[in-house]
Write an enzyme that holds these catalytic residues in place. Structure first.
Site, short mmCIF file in Angstrom:
data_model
loop_
_atom_site.label_atom_id
_atom_site.label_comp_id
_atom_site.label_asym_id
_atom_site.label_seq_id
_atom_site.Cartn_x
_atom_site.Cartn_y
_atom_site.Cartn_z
N ASP A 129 13.93 21.48 24.30
CA ASP A 129 14.58 22.76 24.58
C ASP A 129 16.05 22.64 24.96
O ASP A 129 16.78 23.63 24.94
CB ASP A 129 13.84 23.50 25.71
CG ASP A 129 13.84 22.73 27.03
OD1 ASP A 129 14.40 21.62 27.09
OD2 ASP A 129 13.26 23.25 28.02
N HIS A 130 16.52 21.45 25.31
CA HIS A 130 17.87 21.29 25.87
C HIS A 130 18.95 20.97 24.84
O HIS A 130 20.13 21.08 25.16
CB HIS A 130 17.86 20.18 26.93
CG HIS A 130 17.58 20.67 28.32
ND1 HIS A 130 16.44 21.35 28.64
CD2 HIS A 130 18.29 20.56 29.47
CE1 HIS A 130 16.46 21.64 29.94
NE2 HIS A 130 17.57 21.18 30.47
N ASP A 194 12.79 18.37 35.55
CA ASP A 194 13.77 19.44 35.50
C ASP A 194 13.69 20.18 36.82
O ASP A 194 12.60 20.41 37.36
CB ASP A 194 13.47 20.40 34.34
CG ASP A 194 14.60 21.40 34.12
OD1 ASP A 194 15.44 21.14 33.24
OD2 ASP A 194 14.65 22.41 34.84
N ARG A 476 21.72 29.63 37.63
CA ARG A 476 22.74 28.74 38.18
C ARG A 476 24.09 29.15 37.61
O ARG A 476 24.19 29.48 36.43
CB ARG A 476 22.40 27.28 37.81
CG ARG A 476 23.00 26.23 38.66
CD ARG A 476 22.29 24.90 38.42
NE ARG A 476 21.07 24.78 39.23
CZ ARG A 476 20.10 23.90 39.01
NH1 ARG A 476 20.18 23.08 37.97
NH2 ARG A 476 19.06 23.84 39.79
N SER A 671 20.73 20.38 39.23
CA SER A 671 19.78 19.81 38.28
C SER A 671 19.13 18.55 38.82
O SER A 671 19.67 17.84 39.67
CB SER A 671 20.51 19.51 36.97
OG SER A 671 19.72 18.70 36.14
N ARG A 673 18.75 15.91 37.12
CA ARG A 673 19.12 14.82 36.20
C ARG A 673 19.36 13.51 36.93
O ARG A 673 20.24 13.37 37.77
CB ARG A 673 20.31 15.22 35.35
CG ARG A 673 21.61 15.42 36.08
CD ARG A 673 22.65 16.08 35.19
NE ARG A 673 22.25 17.45 34.83
CZ ARG A 673 23.12 18.42 34.54
NH1 ARG A 673 24.41 18.19 34.55
NH2 ARG A 673 22.70 19.62 34.23
#
Length: 781
Positions: A129-130, A194, A476, A671, A673
């Protein structure tokens, strides 16, 4: 937790409505099974084991339990012996499943490959999806993404097949919507790579965002560690109506708690107002709980969740949830660490921003505030959708407003984009006419993907540096997040308010009181939005985009080319040398807010998420250097010249010089990440010293063998100068709860010592000594 299976088939008919709930489950547990999802018929729900664990812990603690505690403690690896103390102890948990989005899955799967294990131990999925950039429209953008990212998609597809992971192809939809539609259920403990994984709390789940290394632990069958969360209770009374939406609940809460007020806590919603919110509305609230730093958020099981599960083909799970309902709601008399009360009947529409999601304003006041603050009033683009607000209900309410405008001959004054949350949502809103209405009013329907919400937006209407305003239904709005333009003022609000402001073309528009003007000059007010919670007909599933893993994947070939600039096999980080860290350079002293977007930017950098060396070229390029108020411009203390942060770090590494980063409050918010931790480690970093950390980032740093340290006295931040050298002492006796000492050596030869705190437990100390959690895993094999 998924190894033991239990389901119910017509239990009420078999035993009668008067049968006690758990006697029913005990009588039939040996006979029937309910699968965790239709894709994994052999992995089944184990409510009975969770029930046993809850009772064990309740007896031990001698008090009523919150819902959060029931689900978390219900998944303890050792409910009998585990020390439990909110905000104090570390819990060893057994999550039910793992979910990964494609940008973080690359590094997670590379780490899993490095572990040497043949197959994942729990049900796991990858969601593409990213990596889909919004340019033209859904169909064109999806096709281009498949071509541009072919190498990465092939790697994820084949590694998923080889190691037993389900694979959702590009175009399937956003990870969190797919989870809500297929994998979340009341009482499940799910971890996802995520930060908006908490979306699943709208279905009574404990869903927690983590870094890839945490996901590897769970996929490897290792107990997962989580600091025992505090529990913040949000009591809801009254009911939503008119222009007020579920999004306004979390916008209000964000204004109360701020971006770090939820750190270390689960936010648990309860009270009579809960029943006025749809299941997908509850998911919206939980999703954006990430913006207050919360570990996750959750709602108690109710009839709205049951209806949603039945509508999404999971009536069997709804039935067994009914049987165990007492375990899926808080105990009467349970106590929260903090309680916030919100009367939904009095709550007004909100809009938060710019530049931070906790700057809350009533919509009725934003125009005046914007004028006073010098924020651009003209709304250039309105964007609805994203993982936070892309449900059938969201799209229907937006379409109801668009239809009113069209009936008056009015179209959007601003650009308007629509992002469906999943292929199922896309197909259903197309079938039911919502897509046509939104398109007719001026909207562009984008691909079923994250798109502009994460910076995947090839924006052409403004130049970089041009001051402008956009309004989104996203979660965000940090500087430059959506379009890489630091001058873009991004505001987050509900899809309804976005649609209204896109029609009006200005922030200075309150749809509750203000009028629009039709092309004929007629003044009219928009009626409050309406929309069905769920489609009257069944959902249209759309295209089949799921790839089942084969029963045996050992023969599947996974290729990573040594010459690839997108993928790179991982080399182990070096072990701790057993001594104190002496005379570390200060790479950068960061001023103010430093999110994971500042540390490891997304947008165009997403293409390198599977290549650690290449992605490291974005390390801290968005952080503000306190020495000159510039971004990506720091002084190389070896040469005296100024350069980019990654360039100076590489020079230090090549010269055998290790370094630290000094930061401010809530460092690493945003995030999940883990690249924001991997990159500093890869380029020679040894410690990150700040006033406070965001939860996920602190854990990610520990996982990669770095020292996340906090000032015992926050004022000591001011003592460190950009040209200082820092020695960290006391590492030989590193132990839980024992501070370390930093000796600061100034350029003039003077020295001073400060105390630094850490939150390492014994297991995490072993990660540090081994060089990383992955190294430690290999040592224990």
């Amino acid at each position: 937790m998924a190894s033991y299976c239990l389901t119910v088939t017509r239990l009420r008919l078999a035993l009668g409505t008067g049968a006690r709930r758990f006697h029913v489950s005990a009588a039939f547990s040996a006979k029937a099974k309910v699968a965790m999802s239709r894709f994994e018929p052999d992995s089944c729900i184990n409510y009975e084991k969770m029930h046993e664990n809850i009772n064990t812990v309740r007896r031990r603690l001698g008090r009523p339990l919150t819902l959060s505690e029931k689900i978390v403690y219900g998944h303890l690896d050792d409910p009998v012996g585990q020390e439990i103390g909110r905000g104090r102890t570390y819990l060893r948990l057994r999550p039910d499943r793992v979910a990964m989005q494609d940008a973080t899955a690359q590094m997670a799967m590379l780490q899993f490959i490095s572990s040497g294990l043949p197959r994942v131990a729990v049900p796991s999925t990858i969601h593409c999806d990213h990596l889909i950039e919004a340019q033209i429209g859904g169909t064109e953008d999806l096709q281009r993404a498949k071509e541009v990212n072919e190498e990465v998609y092939n790697f994820l597809s084949t590694s998923a097949a080889k190691y037993g992971v389900g694979f959702w192809k590009p175009g399937s939809g956003i990870i969190h919507q797919i989870i809500l539609e297929n994998y979340a259920y009341p009482g499940v403990l799910l971890i996802g790579t995520d930060s908006h994984t908490p979306n699943g709390g709208g279905l009574g789940s404990i869903c927690i965002g983590v870094g890839g290394a945490d996901a590897v632990d769970v996929m490897a069958g290792i107990p997962w560690e989580l600091k025992c969360p505090n529990v913040i209770g949000v009591k809801l009374t009254g009911s939503l109506s008119g222009w007020t939406s579920p999004k306004d609940v979390i916008l209000k809460v964000a204004g109360i708690l701020t971006v770090k007020g939820g750190t270390g806590a689960i936010v648990e919603y309860h009270g009579p107002g809960v029943d006025s919110i749809s299941c997908t509305g509850m998911a919206t609230i939980c999703n954006m709980g990430a913006e207050i730093g919360a570990t996750t958020s959750v709602f108690p099981y109710n009839h709205r969740m049951k209806t949603y599960m039945e509508k999404t083909g999971r009536g069997d799970i709804a039935s067994v949830s009914d049987q165990f309902q007492d375990d899926l709601v808080p105990d009467k008399g349970c106590e929260y660490d903090q309680v916030i009360e919100i009367n939904l009947s009095e709550l007004k529409p909100h809009i938060n921003g710019p530049f931070t999601p906790d700057l809350a304003h009533p919509v009725s006041e934003i125009g005046a505030i914007a004028k006073k603050s010098g924020w651009p009033l003209e709304v250039k683009v309105g964007l609805i959708g994203s993982c936070t607000n892309s449900s059938y209900e969201d799209m229907g309410r937006a379409a109801s407003l668009a239809k009113q405008a069209l009936d008056k001959g009015l179209k959007c004054k601003a650009q308007f984009t629509v992002t469906p949350g999943s292929e199922q949502i896309r197909a259903t809103i197309e079938r039911d006419g919502y897509s046509k209405i939104l398109n007719d009013v001026g909207g562009i329907v984008l691909a079923n993907a994250c798109g502009p919400c994460i910076g995947q937006w090839d924006r052409k209407d403004v130049k970089k540096g041009e001051k402008n305003t956009i309004v989104t239904s996203y979660n965000r709005n940090f500087t430059g997040r959506n379009d890489a333009n630091p001058a873009t003022h991004a505001f987050v609000t509900s899809p309804e308010i976005v649609t209204a402001m896109a029609l009006a073309g200005t922030l200075d528009f309150n749809p509750e009181t203000d009028y629009l003007t039709s092309p004929t000059g007629e003044k009219f007010k928009l009626e409050p939005p309406t929309g069905d919670e769920l489609p009257s007909r069944d959902f249209d599933p759309g295209r089949d985009t799921y790839q089942h893993p084969p029963a045996e994947g050992g023969s599947v070939q996974v290729d990573v080319s040594p010459s690839s600039n997108r993928l790179q096999l991982l080399e182990p980080f070096d072990r701790w040398h057993g001594k104190d860290l002496e005379e570390l350079m200060v790479l950068i002293k960061v001023k103010g807010k430093c999110t994971t977007d500042h540390i490891s930017a997304a947008g165009p950098w997403l293409k390198f998420r599977g290549h650690l060396d290449n992605i490291s070229n974005n390390m801290l390029i968005g952080a503000v250097n306190i020495d000159n108020d510039a971004v990506n411009k720091i002084k190389n203390q070896l040469t005296g010249e100024f350069g980019g942060v990654p360039d100076v770090a590489r020079d230090y590494k090549a010269s055998g010089v290790n370094w630290v980063v000094v930061g401010d409050e809530n460092y690493g918010e945003g995030s999940s990440r883990e690249h924001a931790a991997l990159e500093p480690r890869h380029l020679g970093g040894r410690a990150i010293i700040v006033k406070s950390f965001a939860r996920i980032h602190e854990t990610n740093l520990k996982k990669q063998g770095l020292l996340p340290l906090t000032f015992n006295d926050p004022n000591d931040y001011d003592k460190i100068l950009p040209n200082d050298k820092i020695s960290i002492t006391g590492l030989k006796s590193l132990s839980p709860g024992t501070p370390l000492t930093a000796v600061i050596k100034h350029a003039d030869g003077s020295q001073e010592s400060i105390s630094l705190n850490h939150t390492f437990n014994e297991t995490q100390i072993e990660w540090f000594k081994a060089g990383s959690a992955l190294n430690r895993m290999k040592e224990l094999q």
